[in-house]
Write a protein that holds these residues in place. Structure first.
Motif, PDB file in Angstrom:
ATOM      1  N   ARG A 356       7.067  -4.309   0.166  1.00  0.00           N
ATOM      2  CA  ARG A 356       7.519  -5.460   0.958  1.00  0.00           C
ATOM      3  C   ARG A 356       9.018  -5.383   1.217  1.00  0.00           C
ATOM      4  NH1 ARG A 356       9.963 -10.297   0.288  1.00  0.00           N
ATOM      5  NH2 ARG A 356       9.326 -11.989   1.687  1.00  0.00           N
ATOM      6  N   ALA A 357       9.785  -4.982   0.200  1.00  0.00           N
ATOM      7  CA  ALA A 357      11.237  -4.878   0.359  1.00  0.00           C
ATOM      8  C   ALA A 357      11.600  -3.825   1.401  1.00  0.00           C
ATOM      9  CB  ALA A 357      11.892  -4.542  -0.979  1.00  0.00           C
ATOM     10  N   ILE A 358      10.858  -2.731   1.432  1.00  0.00           N
ATOM     11  CA  ILE A 358      11.100  -1.698   2.439  1.00  0.00           C
ATOM     12  C   ILE A 358      10.749  -2.229   3.831  1.00  0.00           C
ATOM     13  CG2 ILE A 358      10.337   0.554   3.287  1.00  0.00           C
ATOM     14  CD1 ILE A 358       9.976   1.410   0.372  1.00  0.00           C
ATOM     15  N   ALA A 359       9.622  -2.920   3.928  1.00  0.00           N
ATOM     16  CA  ALA A 359       9.164  -3.419   5.228  1.00  0.00           C
ATOM     17  C   ALA A 359      10.108  -4.459   5.811  1.00  0.00           C
ATOM     18  CB  ALA A 359       7.759  -4.005   5.098  1.00  0.00           C
ATOM     19  N   THR A 360      10.753  -5.246   4.955  1.00  0.00           N
ATOM     20  CA  THR A 360      11.658  -6.310   5.428  1.00  0.00           C
ATOM     21  C   THR A 360      13.116  -5.893   5.396  1.00  0.00           C
ATOM     22  OG1 THR A 360      11.721  -7.270   3.191  1.00  0.00           O
ATOM     23  CG2 THR A 360      10.061  -8.129   4.719  1.00  0.00           C
ATOM     24  N   ASN A 415       3.985   1.719 -19.245  1.00  0.00           N
ATOM     25  CA  ASN A 415       4.614   0.672 -18.430  1.00  0.00           C
ATOM     26  C   ASN A 415       5.913   1.167 -17.796  1.00  0.00           C
ATOM     27  OD1 ASN A 415       3.784  -2.501 -18.333  1.00  0.00           O
ATOM     28  ND2 ASN A 415       2.725  -1.420 -19.986  1.00  0.00           N
ATOM     29  N   ILE A 416       6.670   1.972 -18.545  1.00  0.00           N
ATOM     30  CA  ILE A 416       7.881   2.562 -17.962  1.00  0.00           C
ATOM     31  C   ILE A 416       7.492   3.509 -16.822  1.00  0.00           C
ATOM     32  CG2 ILE A 416       9.809   4.117 -18.403  1.00  0.00           C
ATOM     33  CD1 ILE A 416      10.004   2.957 -21.189  1.00  0.00           C
ATOM     34  N   THR A 417       6.451   4.296 -17.031  1.00  0.00           N
ATOM     35  CA  THR A 417       5.962   5.185 -15.978  1.00  0.00           C
ATOM     36  C   THR A 417       5.538   4.389 -14.747  1.00  0.00           C
ATOM     37  OG1 THR A 417       5.164   6.765 -17.633  1.00  0.00           O
ATOM     38  CG2 THR A 417       4.250   6.938 -15.411  1.00  0.00           C
ATOM     39  N   ALA A 418       4.838   3.279 -14.980  1.00  0.00           N
ATOM     40  CA  ALA A 418       4.383   2.438 -13.866  1.00  0.00           C
ATOM     41  C   ALA A 418       5.565   1.852 -13.105  1.00  0.00           C
ATOM     42  CB  ALA A 418       3.485   1.322 -14.398  1.00  0.00           C
ATOM     43  N   GLY A 419       6.575   1.378 -13.835  1.00  0.00           N
ATOM     44  CA  GLY A 419       7.741   0.796 -13.181  1.00  0.00           C
ATOM     45  C   GLY A 419       8.492   1.804 -12.336  1.00  0.00           C
ATOM     46  N   LEU A 420       8.733   2.979 -12.887  1.00  0.00           N
ATOM     47  CA  LEU A 420       9.456   4.016 -12.139  1.00  0.00           C
ATOM     48  C   LEU A 420       8.612   4.534 -10.972  1.00  0.00           C
ATOM     49  CD1 LEU A 420      11.078   6.046 -15.059  1.00  0.00           C
ATOM     50  CD2 LEU A 420      12.217   4.494 -13.456  1.00  0.00           C
ATOM     51  N   GLY A 421       7.329   4.743 -11.211  1.00  0.00           N
ATOM     52  CA  GLY A 421       6.458   5.224 -10.137  1.00  0.00           C
ATOM     53  C   GLY A 421       6.327   4.216  -9.010  1.00  0.00           C
ATOM     54  N   GLY A 422       6.257   2.941  -9.377  1.00  0.00           N
ATOM     55  CA  GLY A 422       6.123   1.898  -8.367  1.00  0.00           C
ATOM     56  C   GLY A 422       7.314   1.815  -7.432  1.00  0.00           C
ATOM     57  N   VAL A 423       8.471   2.286  -7.894  1.00  0.00           N
ATOM     58  CA  VAL A 423       9.673   2.318  -7.038  1.00  0.00           C
ATOM     59  C   VAL A 423       9.826   3.670  -6.369  1.00  0.00           C
ATOM     60  CG1 VAL A 423      12.175   2.093  -6.954  1.00  0.00           C
ATOM     61  CG2 VAL A 423      10.857   0.638  -8.485  1.00  0.00           C
ATOM     62  N   THR A 428      10.330   7.495  -1.934  1.00  0.00           N
ATOM     63  CA  THR A 428      10.262   8.898  -1.538  1.00  0.00           C
ATOM     64  C   THR A 428       9.447   9.076  -0.267  1.00  0.00           C
ATOM     65  OG1 THR A 428      10.428   9.592  -3.852  1.00  0.00           O
ATOM     66  CG2 THR A 428       9.585  11.207  -2.275  1.00  0.00           C
ATOM     67  N   LEU A 429       8.308   8.424  -0.189  1.00  0.00           N
ATOM     68  CA  LEU A 429       7.481   8.517   1.019  1.00  0.00           C
ATOM     69  C   LEU A 429       8.222   7.974   2.232  1.00  0.00           C
ATOM     70  CD1 LEU A 429       4.012   7.423  -0.435  1.00  0.00           C
ATOM     71  CD2 LEU A 429       4.690   9.725   0.272  1.00  0.00           C
ATOM     72  N   ASP A 430       8.949   6.881   2.038  1.00  0.00           N
ATOM     73  CA  ASP A 430       9.714   6.305   3.150  1.00  0.00           C
ATOM     74  C   ASP A 430      10.789   7.275   3.626  1.00  0.00           C
ATOM     75  OD1 ASP A 430      10.371   3.981   4.864  1.00  0.00           O
ATOM     76  OD2 ASP A 430      12.250   3.975   3.732  1.00  0.00           O
ATOM     77  N   ARG A 431      11.441   7.962   2.689  1.00  0.00           N
ATOM     78  CA  ARG A 431      12.467   8.951   3.062  1.00  0.00           C
ATOM     79  C   ARG A 431      11.845  10.117   3.834  1.00  0.00           C
ATOM     80  NH1 ARG A 431      16.748   8.282  -0.784  1.00  0.00           N
ATOM     81  NH2 ARG A 431      17.170   6.034  -0.730  1.00  0.00           N
ATOM     82  N   MET A 432      10.562  10.369   3.592  1.00  0.00           N
ATOM     83  CA  MET A 432       9.858  11.455   4.286  1.00  0.00           C
ATOM     84  C   MET A 432       9.202  10.976   5.579  1.00  0.00           C
ATOM     85  SD  MET A 432       8.054  13.094   0.887  1.00  0.00           S
ATOM     86  CE  MET A 432       7.093  14.292   1.815  1.00  0.00           C
ATOM     87  N   ASN A 433       9.551   9.729   5.975  1.00  0.00           N
ATOM     88  CA  ASN A 433       9.002   9.120   7.200  1.00  0.00           C
ATOM     89  C   ASN A 433       7.484   8.968   7.138  1.00  0.00           C
ATOM     90  OD1 ASN A 433      11.523   8.826   8.550  1.00  0.00           O
ATOM     91  ND2 ASN A 433      11.463  10.984   9.134  1.00  0.00           N
ATOM     92  N   ILE A 434       6.976   8.730   5.937  1.00  0.00           N
ATOM     93  CA  ILE A 434       5.559   8.423   5.727  1.00  0.00           C
ATOM     94  C   ILE A 434       5.461   6.952   5.336  1.00  0.00           C
ATOM     95  CG2 ILE A 434       3.497   8.927   4.364  1.00  0.00           C
ATOM     96  CD1 ILE A 434       4.641  11.727   3.890  1.00  0.00           C
ATOM     97  N   ASP A 435       4.563   6.220   5.975  1.00  0.00           N
ATOM     98  CA  ASP A 435       4.424   4.796   5.681  1.00  0.00           C
ATOM     99  C   ASP A 435       4.045   4.609   4.210  1.00  0.00           C
ATOM    100  OD1 ASP A 435       3.946   2.097   5.541  1.00  0.00           O
ATOM    101  OD2 ASP A 435       2.598   2.014   7.263  1.00  0.00           O
ATOM    102  N   PRO A 436       4.907   4.003   3.394  1.00  0.00           N
ATOM    103  CA  PRO A 436       4.585   3.868   1.963  1.00  0.00           C
ATOM    104  C   PRO A 436       3.411   2.949   1.697  1.00  0.00           C
ATOM    105  CG  PRO A 436       6.581   2.641   2.503  1.00  0.00           C
ATOM    106  CD  PRO A 436       6.238   3.455   3.716  1.00  0.00           C
ATOM    107  N   ALA A 437       3.099   2.080   2.649  1.00  0.00           N
ATOM    108  CA  ALA A 437       1.973   1.176   2.430  1.00  0.00           C
ATOM    109  C   ALA A 437       0.637   1.901   2.508  1.00  0.00           C
ATOM    110  CB  ALA A 437       1.994   0.048   3.468  1.00  0.00           C
ATOM    111  N   VAL A 438       0.615   3.047   3.176  1.00  0.00           N
ATOM    112  CA  VAL A 438      -0.656   3.733   3.402  1.00  0.00           C
ATOM    113  C   VAL A 438      -1.105   4.529   2.185  1.00  0.00           C
ATOM    114  CG1 VAL A 438      -1.815   5.474   4.809  1.00  0.00           C
ATOM    115  CG2 VAL A 438      -0.253   3.844   5.881  1.00  0.00           C
ATOM    116  N   SER A 439      -0.180   5.252   1.541  1.00  0.00           N
ATOM    117  CA  SER A 439      -0.599   6.218   0.521  1.00  0.00           C
ATOM    118  C   SER A 439       0.037   6.019  -0.846  1.00  0.00           C
ATOM    119  CB  SER A 439      -0.284   7.639   1.014  1.00  0.00           C
ATOM    120  OG  SER A 439       1.049   7.730   1.478  1.00  0.00           O
ATOM    121  N   SER A 440       0.927   5.054  -1.007  1.00  0.00           N
ATOM    122  CA  SER A 440       1.598   4.876  -2.295  1.00  0.00           C
ATOM    123  C   SER A 440       0.626   4.554  -3.418  1.00  0.00           C
ATOM    124  CB  SER A 440       2.651   3.768  -2.201  1.00  0.00           C
ATOM    125  OG  SER A 440       3.711   4.133  -1.351  1.00  0.00           O
TER     126      SER A 440
END
Length: 467
Positions: A356-360, A415-423, A428-440
């Motif tokens: 959501r933060a990326i989208a807005t 939980n640390i893995t989940a927190g870091l992975g969730g960010v 990373t996908l957004d930097r690669m011009n891939i929609d993060p909502a589709v495959s994250s």
């Protein structure tokens, strides 16, 4: 009921709508019963008082097989405004039943953006037939709009606007608007342009009405304005409207010439669409439209379920590495889904916030590092709390301090893995011009499942847990 007998018409809208402004089931049923009985006049009498948006809702609430007869009965009430309000899939159903000339007549009643919304999803041959049936001016405007990318400002904008030269006076503007009947009637401001048709300012109608006729429009207008490039994505357009509290905005081409305008009523629909789109993409549910054909829905959902099946097999292969440990202490098989499941939930929470933060545009290059550290602190706090809770619970149930320590540590680690992975995954996908909502979601789920199993069973192996 005979065909010449009409039912009592609703006294007011409250007879047709409930307290949430939705059509009452009994009203929908009454209309469909009238159509089924062949009493088209009765059906029209019931529906005629409705707003175009409510008539569109009526078709969306009608079963697929009954929409054709309903449209035939209400043909006099099915104007362009009703089609503009319809769900895309429902509108396609009805448009397919119309001739190109009928579609052209509907399109000619609408603003360009609404006409484009009706025509853009038609088959190419049908599009050409409809365009041939349009007046030359309407055809040129719609063809130009269709030349722009989908979901761009060029598709969204309307050409019907009022633009005046910057050397006119307020009196000239007023006389121009009064004496030209072909001008658009729905607008909040006028655009002021120079000799090259470049927008140089805007002027609200209230300012024009309160200013003496002899004052130059250039002295009244506001020079600062938000210009929308014609190829800008509609989501970015919506963000600009939200950020700058716009009512309308000028759309310009590559040469900065005024080519159209976008109004806030169009943006409301975009905001609604985009708000739900990312959530649906994260779940792999496709458009999430209840009017979407079943075949298309199955295909979309099945694709993501197959992908998830593959990632589940990756996670299960990690479990296979510790087969002997599990065989020696079967209790591990009972507890390990808790670690992976809680990690998945934590990852989903972080992922939803970040996407959501990326989208807005809240998350940018300048604050990514801060966001990573923020979510890491949250993950540490949540992981510590959950680790202590699951450790205490495990000790009370199984009476083993070593097992409690292993599962508590694994919970904290995952939980640390989940927190870091969730960010990091969506960024990373957004930097690669891939929609993060589709495959994250696929990557984050795989990461938390794998790390959950690996940390719990790995620690159990290192600790030498056994029955």
């Amino acid at each position: 009921m005979s065909e010449t007998e009409l039912p009592d018409a609703p006294a007011n809208e409250q007879d047709e709508l409930d307290e949430d402004d939705r059509l009452r089931p009994e009203f929908v049923r009454a209309v469909l019963d009238a159509v089924e009985d062949g009493n088209d006049e009765a059906a029209r009498a019931l529906v005629e008082p409705l707003h175009p948006a409510d008539i569109a809702d009526l078709f969306e609430l009608t079963p697929h097989e009954d929409r054709g007869p309903l449209a035939k009965a209400l043909k006099d009430l099915l104007d362009g405004d009703v089609f503009a309000e319809m769900n895309d899939y429902v509108r396609e159903d009805l448009i397919d039943a119309l001739t190109p000339t009928q579609v052209a007549d509907l399109a000619s009643e609408l603003d360009t953006d609404d006409a484009v919304a009706i025509i853009e999803d038609m088959e190419e041959a049908d599009q050409r037939a409809v365009l041939r049936a349009l007046d030359p001016d309407d055809r040129a405007a719609i063809e130009e709009a269709l030349s722009y990318p989908e979901e761009s400002a060029g598709r969204l904008m309307q050409r019907e606007l009022i633009a005046v030269p910057d050397h006119w006076t307020v009196g000239d503007v007023i006389d121009f608007m009064r004496h030209h009947e072909e001008l658009t009637t729905d607008f909040w401001e006028i655009f002021v342009v120079d000799a090259g048709h470049h927008p140089v300012g805007t002027c609200q109608l209230s300012w024009i009405l309160r200013t003496p006729r002899g004052i130059a429009i250039g002295d009244v207008m506001k020079r600062e304005q938000t210009l929308i490039p014609v190829d800008m994505d509609q989501e970015e357009v919506a963000l600009r409207f939200q950020k700058y509290a716009l009512i309308s905005a000028a759309v310009v081409d590559a040469a900065n010439r005024l080519v159209g305008m976008i109004t806030v009523d169009d943006i409301v629909h975009i905001i609604q669409e985009e708000a739900g789109e990312d959530t649906l993409l994260l779940s792999g549910a496709g458009d999430g439209d209840i009017n979407e054909p079943i075949r298309l829905t199955v295909r979309t959902r099945l694709m993501w379920l197959v992908v998830n099946l593959g990632t589940a097999m990756i996670a299960s292969s990690v479990v296979g590495l510790f087969e002997s440990t599990i065989a020696g202490f079967a209790t591990l098989a009972i507890l390990m889904p808790i670690v992976s499941g809680m990690g998945g939930n934590a990852g989903t929470q972080t992922l939803a916030v970040v996407v959501r933060a990326i989208a807005t545009n809240q998350l940018t290059d300048s604050n990514t590092r801060w966001m990573v550290l923020r979510e890491l602190r949250i993950a540490c706090a949540n992981g510590a709390a959950l680790g202590v809770l699951i450790g205490i619970g495990t000790f009370l149930i199984f009476g083993r301090a070593d097992l409690a320590l292993v599962i508590g540590t694994a919970m904290f680690t995952n939980n640390i893995t989940a927190g870091l992975g969730g960010v990091l995954v969506p960024v990373t996908l957004d930097r690669m011009n891939i929609d993060p909502a589709v495959s994250s979601a696929v990557f984050v789920t795989t990461l938390t499942d794998t790390m959950g199993f690996f940390s719990f069973l790995g620690l159990a192996t290192l600790w030498g847990l056994h029955a």
